[in-house]
Each structure stands twice: as C-alpha cells, then as structure tokens.
Design a protein around this motif. Structure first.
Motif, PDB file in Angstrom:
ATOM      1  N   SER A   1       0.838  -1.197   0.000  1.00  0.00           N
ATOM      2  CA  SER A   1       0.000   0.000   0.000  1.00  0.00           C
ATOM      3  C   SER A   1       0.868   1.240   0.000  1.00  0.00           C
ATOM      4  N   ALA A   2       0.385   2.268  -0.680  1.00  0.00           N
ATOM      5  CA  ALA A   2       1.121   3.534  -0.702  1.00  0.00           C
ATOM      6  C   ALA A   2       1.033   4.237   0.646  1.00  0.00           C
ATOM      7  N   ASN A   3       0.133   3.763   1.524  1.00  0.00           N
ATOM      8  CA  ASN A   3      -0.069   4.434   2.805  1.00  0.00           C
ATOM      9  C   ASN A   3       0.661   3.752   3.958  1.00  0.00           C
ATOM     10  N   VAL A   4       1.494   2.753   3.654  1.00  0.00           N
ATOM     11  CA  VAL A   4       2.245   2.068   4.701  1.00  0.00           C
ATOM     12  C   VAL A   4       3.197   3.058   5.368  1.00  0.00           C
ATOM     13  N   ALA A   5       3.213   3.063   6.695  1.00  0.00           N
ATOM     14  CA  ALA A   5       4.088   3.988   7.409  1.00  0.00           C
ATOM     15  C   ALA A   5       5.545   3.615   7.176  1.00  0.00           C
ATOM     16  N   GLU A   6       6.379   4.637   7.020  1.00  0.00           N
ATOM     17  CA  GLU A   6       7.795   4.384   6.835  1.00  0.00           C
ATOM     18  C   GLU A   6       8.384   3.903   8.154  1.00  0.00           C
ATOM     19  N   ARG A   7       9.349   2.982   8.075  1.00  0.00           N
ATOM     20  CA  ARG A   7       9.924   2.405   9.277  1.00  0.00           C
ATOM     21  C   ARG A   7      11.377   2.797   9.396  1.00  0.00           C
ATOM     22  N   VAL A   8      11.813   3.038  10.598  1.00  0.00           N
ATOM     23  CA  VAL A   8      13.214   3.342  10.873  1.00  0.00           C
ATOM     24  C   VAL A   8      13.854   2.104  11.482  1.00  0.00           C
ATOM     25  N   PHE A   9      15.027   1.743  10.970  1.00  0.00           N
ATOM     26  CA  PHE A   9      15.754   0.570  11.445  1.00  0.00           C
ATOM     27  C   PHE A   9      17.005   1.013  12.193  1.00  0.00           C
ATOM     28  N   ASP A  10      17.207   0.443  13.379  1.00  0.00           N
ATOM     29  CA  ASP A  10      18.385   0.769  14.177  1.00  0.00           C
ATOM     30  C   ASP A  10      19.607   0.046  13.642  1.00  0.00           C
ATOM     31  N   GLU A  11      20.772   0.539  14.029  1.00  0.00           N
ATOM     32  CA  GLU A  11      22.033  -0.061  13.599  1.00  0.00           C
ATOM     33  C   GLU A  11      22.046  -1.562  13.912  1.00  0.00           C
ATOM     34  N   GLY A  12      22.388  -2.352  12.901  1.00  0.00           N
ATOM     35  CA  GLY A  12      22.501  -3.797  13.081  1.00  0.00           C
ATOM     36  C   GLY A  12      21.251  -4.572  12.722  1.00  0.00           C
ATOM     37  N   GLU A  13      20.092  -3.899  12.637  1.00  0.00           N
ATOM     38  CA  GLU A  13      18.882  -4.604  12.220  1.00  0.00           C
ATOM     39  C   GLU A  13      19.016  -5.053  10.765  1.00  0.00           C
ATOM     40  N   VAL A  14      18.400  -6.194  10.441  1.00  0.00           N
ATOM     41  CA  VAL A  14      18.474  -6.721   9.084  1.00  0.00           C
ATOM     42  C   VAL A  14      17.367  -6.090   8.240  1.00  0.00           C
ATOM     43  N   VAL A  15      17.773  -5.501   7.115  1.00  0.00           N
ATOM     44  CA  VAL A  15      16.824  -4.839   6.221  1.00  0.00           C
ATOM     45  C   VAL A  15      16.899  -5.483   4.841  1.00  0.00           C
ATOM     46  N   GLY A  16      15.807  -5.382   4.105  1.00  0.00           N
ATOM     47  CA  GLY A  16      15.768  -5.870   2.729  1.00  0.00           C
ATOM     48  C   GLY A  16      16.058  -4.728   1.775  1.00  0.00           C
ATOM     49  N   VAL A  17      17.062  -4.886   0.934  1.00  0.00           N
ATOM     50  CA  VAL A  17      17.480  -3.840   0.000  1.00  0.00           C
ATOM     51  C   VAL A  17      17.238  -4.315  -1.427  1.00  0.00           C
ATOM     52  N   LEU A  18      16.551  -3.495  -2.208  1.00  0.00           N
ATOM     53  CA  LEU A  18      16.392  -3.764  -3.635  1.00  0.00           C
ATOM     54  C   LEU A  18      17.496  -3.018  -4.367  1.00  0.00           C
ATOM     55  N   THR A  19      18.315  -3.744  -5.117  1.00  0.00           N
ATOM     56  CA  THR A  19      19.379  -3.113  -5.884  1.00  0.00           C
ATOM     57  C   THR A  19      18.972  -3.021  -7.351  1.00  0.00           C
ATOM     58  N   THR A  20      19.780  -2.301  -8.108  1.00  0.00           N
ATOM     59  CA  THR A  20      19.530  -2.190  -9.545  1.00  0.00           C
ATOM     60  C   THR A  20      20.185  -3.322 -10.317  1.00  0.00           C
ATOM     61  N   GLU A  21      20.815  -4.254  -9.610  1.00  0.00           N
ATOM     62  CA  GLU A  21      21.465  -5.382 -10.268  1.00  0.00           C
ATOM     63  C   GLU A  21      20.434  -6.460 -10.609  1.00  0.00           C
ATOM     64  N   PRO A  22      20.610  -7.187 -11.715  1.00  0.00           N
ATOM     65  CA  PRO A  22      19.590  -8.149 -12.173  1.00  0.00           C
ATOM     66  C   PRO A  22      19.583  -9.440 -11.363  1.00  0.00           C
ATOM     67  N   LEU A  23      19.191  -9.329 -10.089  1.00  0.00           N
ATOM     68  CA  LEU A  23      19.168 -10.503  -9.210  1.00  0.00           C
ATOM     69  C   LEU A  23      17.752 -10.988  -8.931  1.00  0.00           C
ATOM     70  N   GLY A  24      16.760 -10.128  -9.145  1.00  0.00           N
ATOM     71  CA  GLY A  24      15.369 -10.561  -9.065  1.00  0.00           C
ATOM     72  C   GLY A  24      14.802 -10.705  -7.672  1.00  0.00           C
ATOM     73  N   ARG A  25      15.522 -10.248  -6.622  1.00  0.00           N
ATOM     74  CA  ARG A  25      14.993 -10.389  -5.260  1.00  0.00           C
ATOM     75  C   ARG A  25      15.648  -9.357  -4.358  1.00  0.00           C
ATOM     76  N   LEU A  26      15.065  -9.215  -3.152  1.00  0.00           N
ATOM     77  CA  LEU A  26      15.659  -8.340  -2.155  1.00  0.00           C
ATOM     78  C   LEU A  26      16.851  -9.037  -1.517  1.00  0.00           C
ATOM     79  N   LEU A  27      17.827  -8.261  -1.100  1.00  0.00           N
ATOM     80  CA  LEU A  27      19.022  -8.785  -0.442  1.00  0.00           C
ATOM     81  C   LEU A  27      19.057  -8.290   1.001  1.00  0.00           C
ATOM     82  N   ASP A  28      19.494  -9.146   1.898  1.00  0.00           N
ATOM     83  CA  ASP A  28      19.588  -8.784   3.312  1.00  0.00           C
ATOM     84  C   ASP A  28      20.901  -8.062   3.605  1.00  0.00           C
ATOM     85  N   TYR A  29      20.791  -6.939   4.336  1.00  0.00           N
ATOM     86  CA  TYR A  29      21.952  -6.205   4.828  1.00  0.00           C
ATOM     87  C   TYR A  29      21.645  -5.715   6.231  1.00  0.00           C
ATOM     88  N   LYS A  30      22.699  -5.379   6.968  1.00  0.00           N
ATOM     89  CA  LYS A  30      22.523  -4.790   8.287  1.00  0.00           C
ATOM     90  C   LYS A  30      22.463  -3.271   8.165  1.00  0.00           C
TER      91      LYS A  30
END
Length: 733
Positions: free
Chosen positions: A2-31
């Motif tokens: 939804s476009a109305n989902v509240a934005e979330r803040v992640f603290d240092e070390g939390e695992v987040v899903g990152v979408l890159t512009t590389e042709p991998l087809g999925r989100l990648l986990d980073y801290k």
C-alpha cells in the motif's frame, strides 16, 4: 504494497531488505549501518567486490546467518523514495512481469545522482554602485537589479544585459558584483497559476470539471476528446493551474520530443516560466537536476516522454497523457510497458486525477469511457475562428500517373493553387528514406539486411542502405549481390526523400522542408526546424508520421496524403484503428488559423470502410463498428492477450523451446487461456537472432500474469535464448 504504509526506521545492526539495480530478481539482506536507516533510503551496498545502488525496501528476510550478513556501506544524501513510488514500481513490475531491479533502474535513470553536489559560479550585486559607469556596465547593474536579489550565471547576466562576459568580470574586480559558488541543482522558477483563462464554448464545462477534480485531489480518470485544434491543451492547463494552486506537482506526458518546443512556449505564456523537461534531448546535467528537484519539490510542472512517469515526485497531484492514443507510449524494448496504462495506475496510487487527451482516442480508452470507468469530456469545435478541414478522396484508379510519379494531377493542381496564394502545403507519406526496396531487374533479388529478415531501405541523403530493424547500413550496390550483374539495381516505391525529389522537379520555386526523424542529428535540430516551418520558412512540407502529432502551422491550408491505403495492409488487429487515427490527425494540421483548410487522400480503395469513415467524419460510428468486431473476436479491449517472443542465435533451439512451452500450457488452459504457436515472428530474424512467437489469448476477466509466470517457470531457458513477455501487446512484429 500500500502507498499508505508507514515508513519504518531501522536501528544499527537490524536486518533490512534492499532492492538493488542489479539483475538478481529479489531483495538482499543487509545490516542497517551506524546511525540506522529508514524505509525508502537510497543506499550503497557491497555486492561481491563492488558497491552498488539500492533502496531500503523494508524488513529483511532474516534467513541467513547474521554473522554473514554485511552492513550497508552508507546511506546516500538523497530524499528517500516515497511509499507511493515504491508501490507503483512494485505493481507495475507485477503487471508487466518485469523483475523488480529493472523497474528500479527506470526510476534512477539520471547520472551522478548520488555524487557530491556540483557547483557553479553565480553573480549578484554586492558593493556600492559608482556614479560613473559605462553604458554596458550600467546595463549589467540594471539586469542584476531585475533579478531581485537572486543570483544568476555569467551567461544569464551577459544575455540580460546584452554585453560580453568581460563587462561582468570587470564589475567583479571593482567590487560592485560578487562572484560566488552555488550548487548547480537549483529549484526551477516558480510558475504563476493565476494567469487569465482563455476558454470559450464547450471548453468551459470541460475545464471546470478538470479544475474541480484537481482541487478535490482524488483519483479520477478523464478522457478529454476534442477535434484537432479544439483547444484541449488550454483546457487541461487549467487543471494544471489548479494543481499548482493546491501546492502539488503536475506531470504532462507527450509522445514525441518534437512536440515539446511549441508546448513549452504555451506553458510559458500561460504560467510565466518554463517547466522542467525530461526526454532524450535534455543534457545529463539537467536530467540530474530535474530528478533531484522532483524529489525535493523544487519543480512544479514536468513535461516529458514516457519515462518521466518514473520520476520521484514529492507530491504528484495531476497526470496528463497528451495524444494518449499514440503508439510511442508503448516501450517495446527492455521493460515492456504502456505509459498510458501506467499513468492511470500511478494516478490511482497517488490519489490524483489523470487526463487522457486525444482527438482520436485509443479504442481501449473509448471503451472504458463507454463502460463508465472514465469520465468523457468532449470538445466538438475548433477554438477561435478556425474551422475543421474539408475532406475528400482522390481515386487513384481514375488518375493518369506516369511511372516514378506519386503526386496525382489533381493533388498537384491543389498544391499549385496554394503556392500561388502564399499558403503552405503538407504532403504526408509514412515511409522514411528514399525507397523501401532495392531490387535487381536482372534476377529479381531484393537487397536485404545481413542480420535481419528485412529489406534494406535506401536513404539517398546518406548514400546508404539502412535496416530499420537493427540500424545496420551498407553502400547502395552497383552490382547485384545475388547474380553479380551490374547496372540493373533499381529503387522501387517512394519514401519521403524520393517524394522530395519529385516536389523539387514539379514545383521548382517552392521552398521544401522534409520532416523525418532520421534526418536530424539531434532533437534540438528537429525542434528548431519545426519552429522555422511554423514561422513560414517553407512552402511545402514533406513528412512522415512525426508531422501528425500536435504541431501548429498557421499558414498550412492543404494536406495531401500520398498513400492513404498504406496502413490498411497486413493482419494487425489495430490496423484499421491506427489508419483512422493517423489520417484524422494529419488532416487536422490544415486550417488551424483564419484560412480554411482541406485534406485530400490519395487512395486506390475509396470504398474501404476506414476511408469512408475518415471522409465522413462520423467517428462514433467507426468506434462502434470497430468495437463490435473486437468484441466478437474476443480481443482487446474485450479480451486479454499476451505476446511471448523467444529469440536466440540457433533457430532449432528457439523453436524447440517454443514447442516445449506450447506442450506444457496446462497452467494457462487451467486459467481459461489459449496458446497459439510457436510460429516465426513476422520479422523472423533481427540482429542475427532468430525470433519465434507465441500468443496467449484469454477472456477479459482472466488475470493472466500468475498463470504466465507459472507457465514460463516450467522450462529452463538456455543461456543464449531470451524470452520477452509482453502484456497487452500493441504490435505483433
């Protein structure tokens, strides 16, 4: 999402899903990095030995050993991508069956977005002004005062003061003018939405409806249908004005870059400043500036090509798709999408109105208006004193035309009469180059492309043969490549260059301008030529379909269509619709000012239903008849279709894959769809790659995308084979 989902803040070390512009087809986990990060943040992340661009999409999956999850390298200095744009990219990807990284690349197509801000030198008044200044220096002081304290570049000051740069530099040495460093990416001039309205007749009701929708700020789709010259632009600019009064941003999409010059002038007349531009003719520096200002709210109105739809607007309040029927809105390579449909999607997510404007709407939009999904607004007469052009057919079966001539005696007489009155004539032929075919008169062989199954087109201005599929060129052969006989190669059929030769011979005193996209080295040069023609720099204009799109030539009173039957050939289900649209659009170039206009169509089929509909002007009858045929056949807009093109260097391998897909069609048949093919594509080889096509057809209510994804997932795609899935294909080449 939804476009109305509240934005979330992640603290240092939390695992987040990152979408890159590389042709991998999925989100990648980073801290999350030191200092944390938030949803939508643009980030730089390590990927193997490299660092790549990405966007924090949300919480990570957390399926990996935390010790092996790498941290985000840094959060970039850019406004976070808003939830609305992330939702749009996600839904557009799901609809078009496009990998998410490819959609993200569309939304980040500007150079140096995340480099440190670049600087430029600007100038402003600084110290006391001496009583004794030269005339030139006084003009510089006056110009800087006119800028009302705002800084200006050296070029801007020199232009405003009508002097050389050295005069400005001299005042810097005196301490009268200050030279400062300032960021290049500055906001665009503010637009004044309070200019005078210039609406009349049925424009008033249409304008009021759009203004009310822009003020309400809710999603609603309008089909603004008006005859050529009826003032559709003035009507939707009133909605733009209301959007600006609400403090929101507006986007106007145009199908061709050549349309922007006249449109930008009209915007400047209406709002007192020029909008931001986004198209292939804009410099890379300006692209970066516009991208950033969209995100920061530093630009109020953007005028652009289809890719402008993916800009990161801070608060998008209105989308206009001008000439919404135009096939240029369909992206045919890479990410396959129709900007008209995606504009409706983005407006629905933003919660803003969208206006589809055309004199000859697409059957899809016409049908949606008939079904009540779109609100239809009609403009039935031309703006001001101009009248619609009179239409007539020239029956070529009754004309005596010598070989290698394409302008009939009847049309030639009409051209001569207009030239005698100092008026302009447009001769329309939708074929680029000199001749579409080069044939050997000894053996009959036609010169084809070495890399494609396509005939090469002679471009005499270039002195080359050109393949319009892959762009390959080679010299016009003296000897036949097939039989070796010399001196028997002949150009067959006309293109605009050949038509220009005939015009120069038959009307030697006339000034001739040829408008074809391949004859201009830059978009800027094309726009300059169009402006010159509008100012009266040509007597006879010869053009391809580029001349049919929104241009206003006040002196033009006669349009002659050289081959009105050209678009009726072939089996494309949209052939009749496109011919009707193109002929009506090009005819509408005539008589747009005080002098009445006419449009004459040379045809060998004056009794053809499409030709009769064009001449009769009963557009609603044409659309109803076309709709009935499509409904009976169960094809768009009354059915669903998807095109699948397989391509590869090995024909057998590509056909085998197509056959395997056809045999394993159970996911599609279970959903109620049919599969046709595999069969060679109409152009069976492009750039050395063989092309095989399958077509999927389903009833209108079927959701095809999940079934298509399951179907394709059953087979393993060989490394050298590519597969392209085209939802709602517009062409079948």
């Amino acid at each position: 999402m939804s476009a109305n989902v509240a934005e979330r803040v992640f603290d240092e070390g939390e695992v987040v899903g990152v979408l890159t512009t590389e042709p991998l087809g999925r989100l990648l986990d980073y801290k999350a990095p030191e200092g944390g990060c938030g949803t939508g943040d643009f980030v730089e992340v390590p990927l193997g030995p490299r660092r790549v661009l990405g966007v924090v999409w949300g919480k990570g999956e957390g399926r990996w050993d935390p010790a092996k999850v790498r941290p985000i390298a840094r959060v970039l200095d850019a406004r976070p991508m808003r939830a609305e744009l992330r939702a749009f990219l996600t839904r557009a990807a799901d609809y078009t069956l496009t990998p998410w990284p490819a959609m993200l690349r569309l939304a980040t197509r500007a150079p140096g977005l995340f480099a440190p801000p670049s600087m430029r030198k600007v100038y402003r008044l600084a110290g006391p002004v001496p009583n004794t200044l030269t005339e030139a220096r006084s003009r510089v002081v006056d110009a800087l005062r006119d800028f009302a304290g705002a800084a200006a570049t050296l070029g801007e000051v020199a232009e405003a003061a009508a002097c050389g740069a050295g005069v400005v530099k001299g005042l810097v040495k005196l301490g009268v003018v200050a030279e400062e460093e300032a960021p290049k990416d500055v906001p665009y001039p503010r637009l004044n939405p309070l200019g005078l309205k210039r609406l009349e007749g049925d424009q008033v009701a249409a304008g009021d409806a759009l203004v009310h929708a822009a003020a309400a700020g809710d999603y609603q789709c309008f089909l603004l249908k008006g005859v050529t010259g009826s003032g559709k632009t003035e009507v939707y600019l009133e909605a733009v004005a209301e959007c600006l009064r609400q403090g929101r941003q507006a986007l106007v999409l145009l199908p061709e870059i050549a349309l922007t010059a006249d449109f930008l002038n009209r915007v400047q007349d209406r709002f007192g400043a020029r909008p931001g531009e986004w198209h292939s003719g804009v410099t890379q520096t300006e692209r970066r500036r516009l991208w950033k200002m969209c995100a920061e709210g530093g630009v109020e109105l953007v005028v652009g090509a289809r890719s402008a739809l993916f800009l990161p607007f801070r608060d998008l309040g209105l989308i206009v798709v001008d000439e919404e029927h135009d096939t240029s809105y369909k992206q045919e390579e890479g990410v396959l999408y129709n900007a008209r449909d995606m504009a409706v999607l983005r407006a629905s997510i933003c919660g803003c109105p969208v206006v589809l404007s055309s004199a000859t709407p697409s059957l899809e939009s016409w049908a949606n208006a008939e079904a009540g999904k779109y609100t239809r607004l009609d403009l039935g007469s031309r703006f001001g004193v101009a009248d619609l052009p009179a239409m007539k057919a020239i029956d070529m079966r009754a004309e005596s035309l010598p070989a290698n001539r394409w302008i009939s005696p009847t049309l030639a007489q009409g051209v001569q009469a207009r030239l005698a009155r100092g008026e302009q004539v447009l001769l329309f032929l939708n074929r680029r180059g000199f001749a579409p075919v080069t044939v050997c008169r000894a053996c009959g062989a036609q010169v084809g492309c070495d890399h494609c199954d396509a005939r090469m087109v002679e471009h005499r201005f270039l002195k080359r043969l050109v393949c319009h599929q892959c762009g390959a060129t080679k010299p016009v052969p003296v000897a036949c490549p097939s039989c070796g006989v010399e001196g028997r190669m002949a150009a067959v059929g006309p293109g605009v260059e050949r038509l220009a030769e005939e015009v120069a011979e038959r009307f030697p005193e006339a000034r001739v301008a040829v408008l074809s996209s391949d004859l201009f080295g830059s978009a800027r040069a094309l726009k300059a030529q169009i402006e010159d023609i509008a100012a009266g720099a040509a007597d006879i204009i010869i053009g391809t379909q580029i001349v049919a799109k929104g241009h206003n030539f006040p002196l033009l009173t006669l349009v002659g269509v050289i081959d009105a039957d050209l678009g009726l050939q072939g089996s494309d289900l949209r052939a009749a619709e496109r011919t009707f649209q193109l002929m009506r659009q090009v005819a509408g170039r005539a008589g747009r000012a005080e002098k009445p206009g006419e449009a004459w169509l040379q045809t060998h089929q004056p009794e053809h239903p499409v030709i009769r509909a064009i001449l009769g002007g009963d557009e609603e009858s044409f659309w109803r008849a076309e709709a009935a045929e499509r409904r009976a056949a169960g094809v768009p807009p009354y059915g669903r279709m998807a095109g699948i093109i397989l391509s590869g260097p090995d024909l057998v391998q590509v056909f085998d894959l197509g056959g395997e897909l056809a045999r394993r069609a159970e996911p599609l048949t279970r959903a109620g769809a049919e599969v046709f093919g595999p069969a060679p594509a109409p152009i069976a080889r492009v750039r050395g790659r063989h092309r095989v096509r399958l077509l999927v057809k389903a009833p209108k209510g079927v959701v095809l995308q999940p079934a298509l994804a399951d179907w394709v997932a059953q087979v393993k795609i060989p490394p050298q084979v590519r597969i392209a899935l085209d939802i709602d294909p517009q062409s079948f080449f």
